[in-house]
Design an enzyme around this catalytic site. Sequence first.
Site, short mmCIF file in Angstrom:
data_model
loop_
_atom_site.label_atom_id
_atom_site.label_comp_id
_atom_site.label_asym_id
_atom_site.label_seq_id
_atom_site.Cartn_x
_atom_site.Cartn_y
_atom_site.Cartn_z
N LYS A 78 0.82 -1.21 0.00
CA LYS A 78 0.00 0.00 0.00
C LYS A 78 0.86 1.27 0.00
O LYS A 78 0.57 2.22 -0.74
CB LYS A 78 -0.94 0.00 1.21
CG LYS A 78 -1.96 1.13 1.16
CD LYS A 78 -2.90 1.03 2.34
CE LYS A 78 -2.08 1.13 3.58
NZ LYS A 78 -2.46 0.43 4.72
N THR A 80 3.86 1.49 -1.14
CA THR A 80 4.52 1.54 -2.45
C THR A 80 3.57 2.13 -3.50
O THR A 80 3.98 2.97 -4.32
CB THR A 80 4.95 0.11 -2.87
OG1 THR A 80 5.67 -0.48 -1.79
CG2 THR A 80 5.80 0.12 -4.11
N ARG A 101 2.49 8.49 7.05
CA ARG A 101 2.89 8.40 8.46
C ARG A 101 4.39 8.15 8.59
O ARG A 101 5.02 7.65 7.68
CB ARG A 101 2.13 7.24 9.12
CG ARG A 101 0.67 7.55 9.39
CD ARG A 101 -0.05 6.32 9.87
NE ARG A 101 0.00 5.29 8.84
CZ ARG A 101 -0.21 4.00 9.05
NH1 ARG A 101 -0.48 3.56 10.28
NH2 ARG A 101 -0.17 3.14 8.06
N LYS A 112 11.20 -7.70 9.36
CA LYS A 112 11.61 -6.97 8.16
C LYS A 112 10.39 -6.41 7.43
O LYS A 112 9.35 -7.03 7.39
CB LYS A 112 12.34 -7.91 7.22
CG LYS A 112 13.85 -7.88 7.33
CD LYS A 112 14.44 -8.99 6.46
CE LYS A 112 15.95 -8.96 6.45
NZ LYS A 112 16.50 -8.02 5.49
N ALA A 280 -2.86 1.48 12.84
CA ALA A 280 -4.29 1.47 12.52
C ALA A 280 -5.04 0.35 13.23
O ALA A 280 -6.27 0.33 13.24
CB ALA A 280 -4.50 1.36 11.02
N PHE A 308 -3.29 -0.37 7.32
CA PHE A 308 -3.91 -1.68 7.15
C PHE A 308 -5.09 -1.63 6.17
O PHE A 308 -5.08 -0.83 5.24
CB PHE A 308 -4.31 -2.27 8.51
CG PHE A 308 -3.11 -2.55 9.40
CD1 PHE A 308 -2.03 -3.28 8.93
CD2 PHE A 308 -3.06 -2.06 10.70
CE1 PHE A 308 -0.92 -3.54 9.73
CE2 PHE A 308 -1.95 -2.32 11.51
CZ PHE A 308 -0.89 -3.06 11.02
N PHE A 388 2.78 -8.67 -9.23
CA PHE A 388 3.99 -9.42 -8.88
C PHE A 388 4.37 -10.29 -10.07
O PHE A 388 3.50 -10.69 -10.85
CB PHE A 388 3.73 -10.32 -7.67
CG PHE A 388 3.89 -9.61 -6.35
CD1 PHE A 388 3.02 -8.60 -5.98
CD2 PHE A 388 4.90 -9.97 -5.47
CE1 PHE A 388 3.16 -7.95 -4.76
CE2 PHE A 388 5.04 -9.33 -4.25
CZ PHE A 388 4.18 -8.31 -3.90
N TRP A 416 6.51 -0.75 -8.14
CA TRP A 416 7.73 -1.20 -7.48
C TRP A 416 8.87 -1.25 -8.49
O TRP A 416 9.94 -0.71 -8.26
CB TRP A 416 7.52 -2.58 -6.85
CG TRP A 416 8.58 -2.95 -5.86
CD1 TRP A 416 8.57 -2.72 -4.52
CD2 TRP A 416 9.83 -3.60 -6.15
NE1 TRP A 416 9.74 -3.17 -3.95
CE2 TRP A 416 10.53 -3.72 -4.93
CE3 TRP A 416 10.44 -4.09 -7.32
CZ2 TRP A 416 11.79 -4.31 -4.83
CZ3 TRP A 416 11.70 -4.67 -7.23
CH2 TRP A 416 12.36 -4.77 -5.99
#
Lengths: 563, 563
Positions: A78, A80, A101, A112, A280, A308, A388, A416
């Site tokens: 999200k 990205t 944020r 990670k 959130a 989220f 993806f 991305w």
Amino acid sequence: MEKAKIKIPSDIEIAQNSDMKKITEIANELQITDDELEPYGHYKAKLSLNIFNRLKDKKDGKVILVTAINPTPAGEGKSTVTVGLGQALTKLGKKAVIAMREPSLGPTMGVKGGATGGGYSQVLPMEDINLHFTGDIHAITTANNALSALIDNHIQQGNTLNIDPRRIIWKRVLDMNDRALRKVVIGLGGPFQGVPREDGFDITVASEIMAIFCLASDLNDLKHRLSQIVVAFDYNKNPVTVKDLGVEGALTMLLKDAFKPNLVQTIEHTPAIIHGGPFANIAHGCNSVLATKMAAKLGDFVVTEAGFGADLGAEKFLNIKTRSLGIDPEAVVIVATIRALKMHGGVEKEKLTEENVQALQHGVTNLKKHIETIELFGLPYVVAINEFTSDTKAEIDFLQTWCDQHEIPVALTQVWEKGGDGGIQLAEKLLEVMEKKQTSFNHLYPLELSIEEKIRTIAQKVYGAKDIELSSTAKKQIQQFEGEGWAHLPICMAKTQYSLSDDPQKLGRPEGFIILIRELKPSIGAGFIVALTGDVMTMPGLPKKPAALQMDIDENGKAVGLF
Amino acid sequence: MEKAKIKIPSDIEIAQNSDMKKITEIANELQITDDELEPYGHYKAKLSLNIFNRLKDKKDGKVILVTAINPTPAGEGKSTVTVGLGQALTKLGKKAVIAMREPSLGPTMGVKGGATGGGYSQVLPMEDINLHFTGDIHAITTANNALSALIDNHIQQGNTLNIDPRRIIWKRVLDMNDRALRKVVIGLGGPFQGVPREDGFDITVASEIMAIFCLASDLNDLKHRLSQIVVAFDYNKNPVTVKDLGVEGALTMLLKDAFKPNLVQTIEHTPAIIHGGPFANIAHGCNSVLATKMAAKLGDFVVTEAGFGADLGAEKFLNIKTRSLGIDPEAVVIVATIRALKMHGGVEKEKLTEENVQALQHGVTNLKKHIETIELFGLPYVVAINEFTSDTKAEIDFLQTWCDQHEIPVALTQVWEKGGDGGIQLAEKLLEVMEKKQTSFNHLYPLELSIEEKIRTIAQKVYGAKDIELSSTAKKQIQQFEGEGWAHLPICMAKTQYSLSDDPQKLGRPEGFIILIRELKPSIGAGFIVALTGDVMTMPGLPKKPAALQMDIDENGKAVGLF
């Protein structure tokens, strides 16, 4: 396409090899004057609140809210997409400013996964932003814990306010995942070491001060809200506030510099304002009102995110933040990935690279529910399918056909891998729906509804629950809160992010479930009542192998192993 | 003259009405390049460690250490004299750079009294420096508490290192005066909330990470020292280190930006480097080695301070810091006030404005002891009498005559009222003794002495104690530490600042007393053994009326009530 692709460098490698413009140059392009900019190093800056005064007659930019399906370990990207969309709008010649944020250090040390976007859609300097940034969260931790120390000191020094140490609701905080601090006993060691009592630590992003910081419209409002915080109840069960303690001035002083929004840039030099960072699930999940307002003053389009899925961040953005923001959003982007939808359809994480149209068919119900939620708010939207490499043609075809059949505006994104270029289709579709559709934004509940009815409305309309169930504690609290005159406040739900229900195991679109309201918490300074559901934790823990084990600096002092 | 004078504006008023130069201008005057400077706003900056490389062949400036008599509530103004002396040297055409510690927020919220000098001898911007500054102490708090969370998580997740939860010596910290956190029980709430155990919080400035931060010579040394920290003992009583946990890389990453020294200016634009801030009663009490080294590279004269009296900060500067610094100090300034010496002579605080030569005569013994200490280290010195308006001619005459009779170099200073001009006499006297006297600086003890003998040496030679007494705990610890091979480390004494003895009530120059060594603590990363005496607390408390009650912001968002 997201990280699955081989031989693509890591996020931190891409970030560290990018050429940033000096922050003074980014500021110049926004016509920010030298006096209005406080550089923090060469690539970050704080912005003076005087900008609001200078631009008070300028029309606000159009606010676009980016939300998502329920997150899964497969990742939706999200942040990205938020960054990529901002870059795509810039490429289309629009004056776009991103509002996001600031990340909490707790999860950074634990699992990670950055909060600054990824690949060629990142905000920079990513390692600074992911570590201490300009110190805002540290200032909030300090103000929160100064208040705690002042409360315990008040009791120790005679307790003229008659505070009941068993009824202190103000907890200490750390910006850390530290489960051992969830429940503690403090004040041990005899009469000179304080009064023994139960206490607990939350993560800083769950602090009411973080919420206040993100909802206050100016320094006076900040101070006023701080003064209204209920920290405890006295032996007569009357609320004790920060104003009673007389320390709202000190807390405001500790926050006055942090309160200025931070300016950075994306990898393609689109300006981004990053400020405030409540989670959130356990808080209201939106960047600060000042950040979004500032972006709206400086740009014609604001791309902003809420945490989220749409059941959490977006619901609270629309029902809570908009009431302080004073600007209605014009459109919503709902981010989904084929991988995550397959997980919602029952596929294990290990098997996500295998084509599975049937699972996708099951999982798409999760997306469907979030679309219905956004429609309930009366807002136009576009679904962004964040591609993806593992996505197959059959899967993509299915999802596009499904959207077409339901007349759902949809766009594929490759932000991305391609940065702004990968978001052009999304940006164009978005501009199209914004132009076509008249928005008639509405809150989901009027403030006059009872506390119980407001919670029920969210549970039924947003989560798709059959009903809610109040614990006996929650029932007593509702009665008490109504007696205090707090019934008119909006509700900030604390719920797992993984499911529409309060059970993280229930993926897809669960039905017939009951939301258990365990406990309520008054956040009078923030201006809402927190409703805690299920087992949701306000202090996370670290995993068996924390990300900290991989972190290091290289011979040049640069961070390595940070995502 | 110090704050007693009527109608002189407050420190914060003077500070806020001063014209600062842009920090880029201050940096230019020091030939610091644009690449070496990271501005934090317009008046603070971090300095790149690359400066050391560029100036590696430049001769170090002469280091002048400012210390004092034992402090009293009457105040000595050691920071004020440090700043004033730097300004006076500048006025005399010398290239002077000041090196100081950064203030802790804990005492700031508790007791009025800044750590940035006063009157016309202040470092600016004083409110930034006294509040969050550039976030260094917050970064240290974060690294310290990340380590704590990682230790408790290690135990929770299977405890492969076999850590004995009863023998964890690593404590959590907050930059706060918070007595209720001195002794706590954590990990309560059942199997998913960690392992219950006793714990406690120190103030951040007492953290071993603060000491390491201040003693490390570069990033590699920082990481190496962090790896050596002993956090606990296992069930076989063997030490467990940060290296065993594998998180020295993560801790270094959290500290890498804070580790760069901070550049600011005095009210008269003399450059000042402010970095690191351990207290001198419960820690080693000196600014960072990097700050002092940087000042020595950038200036011909370095004026630096060590905390509290010469029994604490200066002793540790000379016995601990110099071993890491690699630069010997060339002279010492010992600050005293007539008011404080009268208190040492038995006068109550309320009666200090009354002339009392007899009390002065008694109290001057405290000054005498500190002079003898500095002579033991083989260093030339000047006594600086920091004048107050309440000082009478008879009192000043007595003190000057007393100095003359004992052949003690002395100078009157009025740096609070007059800035650098008020320190000219001191600066000239200092240059004179530096030129005249050949220094033969020596440490007070060789590292080969036993732990017990090193402690005895400090107690007898510096405090004037008859002897030391070791508790049974301390005796056992000495045996254990010798077994671990830690006997060669220097000693960091933790002792009350108010008395030469371990009893804060014993003013003047007490004699015949015994120093009780309650407990030892290995700080293997910092490279010393801490010896705790008397009742000294590593977490202070707040007073009945905390300074926080007076703090506020004005209508322009400026701090008020901060000193």
